[in-house]
Design an enzyme around this catalytic site. Structure first.
Site, PDB file in Angstrom:
ATOM      1  CB  THR A  66      42.428  44.286  46.460  1.00 19.15           C
ATOM      2  OG1 THR A  66      41.873  43.943  45.195  1.00 19.15           O
ATOM      3  CG2 THR A  66      42.795  45.754  46.458  1.00 19.15           C
TER       4      THR A  66
ATOM      5  CE  LYS B 190      41.949  44.707  39.311  1.00 18.18           C
ATOM      6  NZ  LYS B 190      41.831  43.606  40.290  1.00 18.18           N
TER       7      LYS B 190
ATOM      8  CG  ASP C  13      40.258  45.862  43.585  1.00 21.11           C
ATOM      9  OD1 ASP C  13      39.580  46.109  44.599  1.00 21.11           O
ATOM     10  OD2 ASP C  13      40.303  44.746  43.031  1.00 21.11           O
TER      11      ASP C  13
ATOM     12  CB  ALA D  48      40.713  40.967  36.955  1.00 25.15           C
TER      13      ALA D  48
END
Ligand SMILES: [Mg+2]
Length: 247
Positions: A18, A43, A58, A121
């Site tokens: 991030t 994301k 994030d 992720a």
């Protein structure tokens, strides 16, 4: 040219993805101010985000860095509370990650962005949904990778493993960024100091991965040094034929 982008991935979870994605977005925003460059942020799924608790996540950091384009829901259409892998985090709430939405969520950004920075992720082979790993999504979105690793001992091995695995699966690596998520102090003269290890790892990786650029984000720094021309990198990496040269 709309729709070019970069997929920021890691060698593992918690290696500084991030921080790197945010620094990258800020750099693009700063450089693109005059030309009116439109920077999108995506994301596909986030865990560890409780309902109403996206502030400071994030997702919020990416959204703020890009100047709050569209909405936080567009940045991340699927958020789950428990700080575990997204499919398990979803299941803990009696829900499922929508594998199709991981892909279609990107569409919101295609026509409104000149470049989209996607933050995965976990690591490159971490699951995003029951049927989708990070690498599957990067391939389906046809985005070159920015591989992030922590700038500490082991960076050469971890990074080469991910770069080689990515290439073996036909993905392009646009750049590598070593992120100093902890202070990298010590003396330059001490070969075992965190500072020397970080610097030497970056230089070793640069030699092994040339022409792929290897750069660094210092602890608490807001800019990647040396910064790269991410826009050109996204475009040229996307146009380049798959590089099968082993690192
Ligand atoms: Mg992150």
């Amino acid at each position: 040219m709309a729709g070019s982008g970069l997929f920021v991935t890691g060698t593992d979870t918690d290696v500084g993805k991030t921080a790197v994605a945010v620094a990258l977005v800020r750099g693009l925003m700063r450089d693109g101010l005059r030309s009116g460059l439109r920077v999108g942020v995506y994301k596909p799924v986030a865990s560890g985000v409780p309902p109403g608790g996206a502030a400071g996540s994030d997702v919020a950091r990416l959204w703020e860095a890009a100047g709050r384009p569209l909405s936080m829901e567009a940045v991340c259409p699927q958020m789950f509370s428990a700080m575990i892998s997204p499919p398990r985090s979803a299941r803990a709430e009696g829900r499922r990650v929508d594998d199709a939405l991981l892909r279609s969520g990107f569409d919101a950004w295609r026509d409104v962005s000149d470049i989209v920075i996607v933050e995965g992720a976990g690591g490159l082979f971490s699951p995003l949904g029951d049927a989708t790993l990070n690498i599957d999504l990067a391939r389906d979105l046809d985005l070159p990778l920015v591989v992030v690793d922590a700038a500490r001992l082991g960076a050469i091995g971890r990074t080469l493993a991910v770069v080689r695995a990515a290439r073996a699966e036909g993905l392009r690596v646009a750049a590598v960024v070593l992120s100093q998520s902890e202070p990298c102090g010590g003396s330059r003269d001490d070969p075992a100091s965190p500072m020397t290890i970080a610097r030497e790892s970056a230089s070793d990786l640069a030699d092994r991965l040339r022409p792929v650029p290897v750069t660094m984000l210092a602890h608490h720094a807001t800019a990647i040094e040396p910064d790269l021309d991410w826009l050109t990198l996204a475009r040229s990496a996307a146009q380049r034929a798959v590089d099968t040269t082993p690192p």
